[in-house]
Design an enzyme around this catalytic site. Structure first.
Site, PDB file in Angstrom:
ATOM      1  N   HIS A 251      77.388  10.165   2.208  1.00 53.48           N
ATOM      2  CA  HIS A 251      78.175  10.552   1.024  1.00 53.48           C
ATOM      3  C   HIS A 251      79.522   9.838   0.926  1.00 53.48           C
ATOM      4  O   HIS A 251      80.012   9.577  -0.156  1.00 53.48           O
ATOM      5  CB  HIS A 251      78.373  12.081   0.977  1.00 53.48           C
TER       6      HIS A 251
ATOM      7  N   LYS B  64      84.093   4.914   1.365  1.00 53.24           N
ATOM      8  CA  LYS B  64      85.433   4.838   1.962  1.00 53.24           C
ATOM      9  C   LYS B  64      85.660   3.518   2.702  1.00 53.24           C
ATOM     10  O   LYS B  64      86.798   3.189   3.046  1.00 53.24           O
ATOM     11  CB  LYS B  64      85.670   6.013   2.929  1.00 53.24           C
TER      12      LYS B  64
ATOM     13  N   HIS C 126      85.911   6.034  -3.932  1.00 53.58           N
ATOM     14  CA  HIS C 126      84.870   5.997  -2.892  1.00 53.58           C
ATOM     15  C   HIS C 126      83.546   6.554  -3.416  1.00 53.58           C
ATOM     16  O   HIS C 126      82.485   6.212  -2.924  1.00 53.58           O
ATOM     17  CB  HIS C 126      85.312   6.693  -1.598  1.00 53.58           C
TER      18      HIS C 126
HETATM   19  P1  C2E Z   1      89.172  15.546  -1.891  1.00 47.06           P
HETATM   20  O1  C2E Z   1      90.367  16.394  -2.028  1.00 47.06           O
HETATM   21  O2  C2E Z   1      88.584  14.970  -3.131  1.00 47.06           O
HETATM   22  O3  C2E Z   1      89.506  14.401  -0.879  1.00 47.06           O
HETATM   23  C1  C2E Z   1      88.633  13.325  -0.665  1.00 47.06           C
HETATM   24  C2  C2E Z   1      89.065  12.535   0.509  1.00 47.06           C
HETATM   25  O4  C2E Z   1      90.368  12.002   0.277  1.00 47.06           O
HETATM   26  C3  C2E Z   1      89.210  13.341   1.787  1.00 47.06           C
HETATM   27  O5  C2E Z   1      87.972  13.493   2.436  1.00 47.06           O
HETATM   28  C4  C2E Z   1      90.186  12.470   2.580  1.00 47.06           C
HETATM   29  O6  C2E Z   1      89.532  11.364   3.153  1.00 47.06           O
HETATM   30  C5  C2E Z   1      91.088  11.945   1.488  1.00 47.06           C
HETATM   31  N1  C2E Z   1      92.298  12.794   1.356  1.00 47.06           N
HETATM   32  C6  C2E Z   1      92.482  13.857   0.532  1.00 47.06           C
HETATM   33  N2  C2E Z   1      93.731  14.338   0.652  1.00 47.06           N
HETATM   34  C7  C2E Z   1      94.371  13.564   1.563  1.00 47.06           C
HETATM   35  C8  C2E Z   1      95.706  13.563   2.135  1.00 47.06           C
HETATM   36  O7  C2E Z   1      96.567  14.382   1.799  1.00 47.06           O
HETATM   37  N3  C2E Z   1      95.971  12.598   3.050  1.00 47.06           N
HETATM   38  C9  C2E Z   1      95.050  11.665   3.420  1.00 47.06           C
HETATM   39  N4  C2E Z   1      95.392  10.771   4.331  1.00 47.06           N
HETATM   40  N5  C2E Z   1      93.781  11.645   2.931  1.00 47.06           N
HETATM   41  C10 C2E Z   1      93.455  12.585   2.011  1.00 47.06           C
HETATM   42  P2  C2E Z   1      87.739  14.687   3.421  1.00 47.06           P
HETATM   43  O8  C2E Z   1      88.850  14.778   4.390  1.00 47.06           O
HETATM   44  O9  C2E Z   1      86.364  14.504   3.969  1.00 47.06           O
HETATM   45  O10 C2E Z   1      87.768  15.998   2.544  1.00 47.06           O
HETATM   46  C11 C2E Z   1      86.696  16.333   1.723  1.00 47.06           C
HETATM   47  C12 C2E Z   1      87.055  17.423   0.753  1.00 47.06           C
HETATM   48  O11 C2E Z   1      87.346  18.632   1.471  1.00 47.06           O
HETATM   49  C13 C2E Z   1      88.282  17.170  -0.074  1.00 47.06           C
HETATM   50  O12 C2E Z   1      87.983  16.358  -1.159  1.00 47.06           O
HETATM   51  C14 C2E Z   1      88.652  18.577  -0.511  1.00 47.06           C
HETATM   52  O13 C2E Z   1      87.793  19.026  -1.534  1.00 47.06           O
HETATM   53  C15 C2E Z   1      88.320  19.393   0.733  1.00 47.06           C
HETATM   54  N6  C2E Z   1      89.544  19.569   1.528  1.00 47.06           N
HETATM   55  C16 C2E Z   1      89.887  18.921   2.640  1.00 47.06           C
HETATM   56  N7  C2E Z   1      91.072  19.365   3.096  1.00 47.06           N
HETATM   57  C17 C2E Z   1      91.468  20.330   2.263  1.00 47.06           C
HETATM   58  C18 C2E Z   1      92.618  21.175   2.183  1.00 47.06           C
HETATM   59  O14 C2E Z   1      93.511  21.147   3.043  1.00 47.06           O
HETATM   60  N8  C2E Z   1      92.690  22.056   1.153  1.00 47.06           N
HETATM   61  C19 C2E Z   1      91.701  22.144   0.205  1.00 47.06           C
HETATM   62  N9  C2E Z   1      91.843  23.021  -0.778  1.00 47.06           N
HETATM   63  N10 C2E Z   1      90.616  21.330   0.230  1.00 47.06           N
HETATM   64  C20 C2E Z   1      90.519  20.449   1.237  1.00 47.06           C
HETATM   65 FE    FE Z   2      84.097  12.225  -0.194  1.00 49.88          FE
HETATM   66 FE    FE Z   3      83.083  13.748   4.091  1.00 49.57          FE
END
Ligand code: C2E
Ligand code: FE
Ligand code: FE
Ligand code: SIN
Ligand code: SIN
Length: 384
Positions: free
Chosen positions: A237, A241, A266
């Site tokens: 998925h 990236k 991505h």
């Molecule tokens: P998303 O918010 O659409 O983020 C997609 C990807 O963007 C994340 O994959 C991560 O690689 C990157 N990303 C997002 N925010 C940040 C950030 O603040 N800093 C950095 N360096 N990278 C960032 P990932 O980690 O696999 O997360 C997948 C999904 O999980 C996220 O999609 C979001 O829906 C959820 N998620 C992850 N962490 C949190 C969180 O702390 N709070 C909430 N509400 N959702 C989260």
């Molecule tokens: Fe993703």
């Molecule tokens: Fe993931």
């Protein structure tokens, strides 16, 4: 001497037409089966009926791991014993057929399994199974003849040898098939890891997402077959990236909205990698990569799809992915405690997540937590 339920002392040997009937029944089932485990169960069953043994096992040799292994029934784990040991081990090592009337009087017999199960082995027949070029790949082992004197005869040897020569080909094909499937899985995981490893993960994330996706698909009511396809496709998925710069992906803090716009690509990058493929798994991978960040309320990306406009497989993997992201440390966040995760899924039900999937997920949260714990690594695999 063995006594059947009617109390008569012995049952008759099968008539030739009864043997033929068994042969034809199983030949049809066996030729339509390419799953190795199910094949082993079928072949054991056929051998047992064919020569009227109480038990029959088809052992396969795993030379690398120095074990012989089998599958005794559908749904149960594979069974394995060290190699070479016991009569089956002797047959595989020497290529000799072993015909024993009283196992306990034979020093080659290994009573470890009897000790464990309380079963009493008496007569044993073991014959080698060979592949095309004559290499021994396993053994057919029958235990406790149910008719006559309770000993296997030369005719039983002939019959079992006939069955074995017929089965060698099917086993060979199934082994090859399994090798291909395992290779395919490994490529998928390694490819999936490419997307994840740069964001400080160890590859276990993609494995977990695959396992949660499979479980959620099954709980939702999808077939084993369909759930397995999702399991295979979901690790990819985040493959898109690979095209995101480290400076963004590995940024310890909160992203700016420009940076987040880059992150969003991505999904479409992943889609473009797979979209031209005619292979079923890769087509599904394209859909999941494309839509896993869409939201039920239409506020997701890249296309703002809503509710059932989002493919079910992407809704499944999307929820699995968020659960794992929240439950894990990321470079930009610490892992959340479970109650907080449950609360988020509850609150986002019907907003970010398909409400039905969210309900199913929460109702079986223990099983998802169990996967998380089972597939959390202590050491990085690469460091070995
Ligand atoms: P998303 O918010 O659409 O983020 C997609 C990807 O963007 C994340 O994959 C991560 O690689 C990157 N990303 C997002 N925010 C940040 C950030 O603040 N800093 C950095 N360096 N990278 C960032 P990932 O980690 O696999 O997360 C997948 C999904 O999980 C996220 O999609 C979001 O829906 C959820 N998620 C992850 N962490 C949190 C969180 O702390 N709070 C909430 N509400 N959702 C989260
Ligand atoms: Fe993703
Ligand atoms: Fe993931
Ligand atoms: C043996 O072949 O002697 C050990 C394996 C078994 O009892 O099934
Ligand atoms: C973050 O937690 O920093 C990003 C995840 C989100 O979109 O809330």
């Amino acid at each position: 001497m063995l006594v059947n339920q009617q109390g008569s002392v012995k049952q008759a040997e099968l008539l030739p037409e009864e043997m033929l009937e068994i042969m034809f029944t199983y030949a049809a089932k066996i030729s339509g089966e390419n799953d190795l485990d199910r094949l082993l169960v079928l072949m054991a069953e056929m051998g047992r009926k064919w020569i009227q043994a109480d038990r029959c096992t088809l052992w396969l040799l795993d030379e690398e791991r120095k074990v012989i292994w089998t599958k005794v029934a559908d749904g149960l784990e594979r069974v394995e014993i060290p190699h070479p040991a016991g009569l089956a081990g002797h047959t595989i090592l020497s290529g000799e057929t072993v015909l024993v009337k009283d196992a306990y009087k034979d020093t080659r017999f290994n009573d470890a399994i009897d000790q464990q199960t309380g079963y009493q082995t008496k007569s044993v027949l073991c014959i080698p199974i060979r592949n095309f070029d004559g290499t021994i790949i396993g053994a057919y082992q029958a235990i406790n003849k149910m008719t006559g004197t309770g000993a296997f005869s030369d005719l039983d040897v002939k019959h079992l040898q006939f069955a074995a020569s017929y089965m060698g080909k099917s086993i060979q094909a199934a082994l090859l098939h399994e090798e291909l499937v395992e290779t395919q899985k490994e490529i998928i995981f390694r490819l999936g890891e490419v997307g994840e490893s740069r964001s400080q993960e160890t590859g276990q994330h993609v494995k977990r997402v695959a396992k949660y996706s499979y479980l959620l698909a099954r709980l939702y009511g999808l077939s084993e077959n369909e759930a397995s396809l999702i399991e295979l496709a979901s690790p990819m998925h985040d493959i898109g990236k690979v095209a995101i710069p480290d400076s963004i992906l590995e940024k310890p803090g909160k992203l700016t909205s420009e940076e987040f716009d880059v992150i969003k690509t991505h999904t479409t990058t992943g889609y473009h990698i797979f979209k031209g493929s005619k292979r079923r798994i890769l087509k599904i991978a394209a859909i999941i990569a494309h839509q896993h960040h869409e939201r039920w309320d239409g506020k997701g990306y890249p296309n703002g799809l809503k509710a059932e406009e989002i493919h079910l497989y992407a809704r499944i993997t999307g929820l699995a992915d968020v659960f794992d992201a929240l439950a894990s440390d990321r470079i930009y966040k610490k892992a959340w405690p479970l109650p907080k995760i449950i609360q988020l899924i509850q609150e986002e039900k019907g907003k970010q997540f398909d409400p039905l999937l969210a309900d199913i997920f929460l109702a079986h949260i223990d099983q998802f937590v169990e996967i998380k714990e089972r597939y959390t690594d202590v050491v990085k695999e690469d460091s070995i």
